[in-house]
Design a protein around this motif. Structure first.
Motif, PDB file in Angstrom:
ATOM      1  N   ARG A   1       0.815  -1.372  -0.074  1.00 51.16           N
ATOM      2  CA  ARG A   1      -0.045   0.025  -0.027  1.00 51.16           C
ATOM      3  C   ARG A   1       0.978   1.201   0.055  1.00 51.16           C
ATOM      4  O   ARG A   1       1.848   1.421   0.861  1.00 51.16           O
ATOM      5  CB  ARG A   1      -0.881   0.180   1.181  1.00 51.16           C
ATOM      6  N   PRO A   2       0.651   2.224  -0.877  1.00 50.31           N
ATOM      7  CA  PRO A   2       1.522   3.237  -0.907  1.00 50.31           C
ATOM      8  C   PRO A   2       1.183   4.401   0.132  1.00 50.31           C
ATOM      9  O   PRO A   2      -0.132   4.383   0.350  1.00 50.31           O
ATOM     10  CB  PRO A   2       1.376   3.997  -2.502  1.00 50.31           C
ATOM     11  N   THR A   3       2.060   4.762   0.974  1.00 49.99           N
ATOM     12  CA  THR A   3       2.098   5.762   1.921  1.00 49.99           C
ATOM     13  C   THR A   3       2.939   6.771   1.772  1.00 49.99           C
ATOM     14  O   THR A   3       3.865   6.783   0.816  1.00 49.99           O
ATOM     15  CB  THR A   3       2.403   4.831   3.479  1.00 49.99           C
ATOM     16  N   PRO A   4       2.549   7.939   2.441  1.00 48.74           N
ATOM     17  CA  PRO A   4       3.639   9.106   2.164  1.00 48.74           C
ATOM     18  C   PRO A   4       5.209   8.699   2.546  1.00 48.74           C
ATOM     19  O   PRO A   4       6.116   9.113   1.804  1.00 48.74           O
ATOM     20  CB  PRO A   4       3.281  10.090   3.080  1.00 48.74           C
ATOM     21  N   LYS A   5       5.242   7.687   3.527  1.00 51.72           N
ATOM     22  CA  LYS A   5       6.791   7.384   3.740  1.00 51.72           C
ATOM     23  C   LYS A   5       7.253   6.454   2.660  1.00 51.72           C
ATOM     24  O   LYS A   5       8.491   6.870   2.202  1.00 51.72           O
ATOM     25  CB  LYS A   5       6.827   6.372   5.048  1.00 51.72           C
ATOM     26  N   THR A   6       6.598   5.441   1.973  1.00 53.23           N
ATOM     27  CA  THR A   6       7.132   4.857   0.892  1.00 53.23           C
ATOM     28  C   THR A   6       7.178   5.626  -0.447  1.00 53.23           C
ATOM     29  O   THR A   6       8.111   5.490  -1.105  1.00 53.23           O
ATOM     30  CB  THR A   6       6.111   3.613   0.522  1.00 53.23           C
ATOM     31  N   SER A   7       6.587   6.626  -0.460  1.00 48.54           N
ATOM     32  CA  SER A   7       6.387   7.454  -1.587  1.00 48.54           C
ATOM     33  C   SER A   7       7.732   8.525  -1.352  1.00 48.54           C
ATOM     34  O   SER A   7       8.607   8.574  -2.669  1.00 48.54           O
ATOM     35  CB  SER A   7       5.345   8.425  -1.736  1.00 48.54           C
TER      36      SER A   7
END
Length: 113
Positions: free
Chosen positions: A63-69
């Motif tokens: 799931r894309p999150t701000p951290k992974t982005s």
């Protein structure tokens, strides 16, 4: 250590579990009749199977999150743009030296003969 006896007991319990698992593994590996029963090949390790299944399906559950982005941006986009800017700066400096006559035509690496 405030909880000395409990931690010693926990250490002993973990050591006993580890020894039991090791004995079971050795029993299965050294079984001479394993191949005769048609069950030959590698041993089935549930922990290894869970790990392999996790690695095979990790993108299904991403799931894309701000951290992974941000991580993706800083590991992929920023280095590419930074390298492009570095190449452009070097090329512009070299071209400026050529245009101002600081580099003689005979000293240039890429020239028309």
């Amino acid at each position: 250590m405030a909880d000395g006896p409990e931690s010693v007991a926990a250490i002993k319990e973990r050591a006993a579990i580890k020894a039991a698992i090791k004995r079971e593994y050795q029993k299965q590996v050294l079984n001479p009749y394993r191949h005769g029963s048609g069950e030959g090949g590698a041993l089935f390790d549930p922990a290894l199977q869970r790990f392999m299944s996790m690695r095979a399906t990790q993108y299904d559950f991403f799931r894309p999150t701000p951290k992974t982005s941000l991580i993706g941006t800083f590991l992929i986009v920023v280095p590419i743009i930074g390298y492009g800017l570095l190449l452009k700066r070097d090329k512009d400096q070299f071209e400026k030296k050529i245009r101002t006559g600081q580099v003689a035509y005979a000293d240039r690496e890429f020239k028309f003969y």
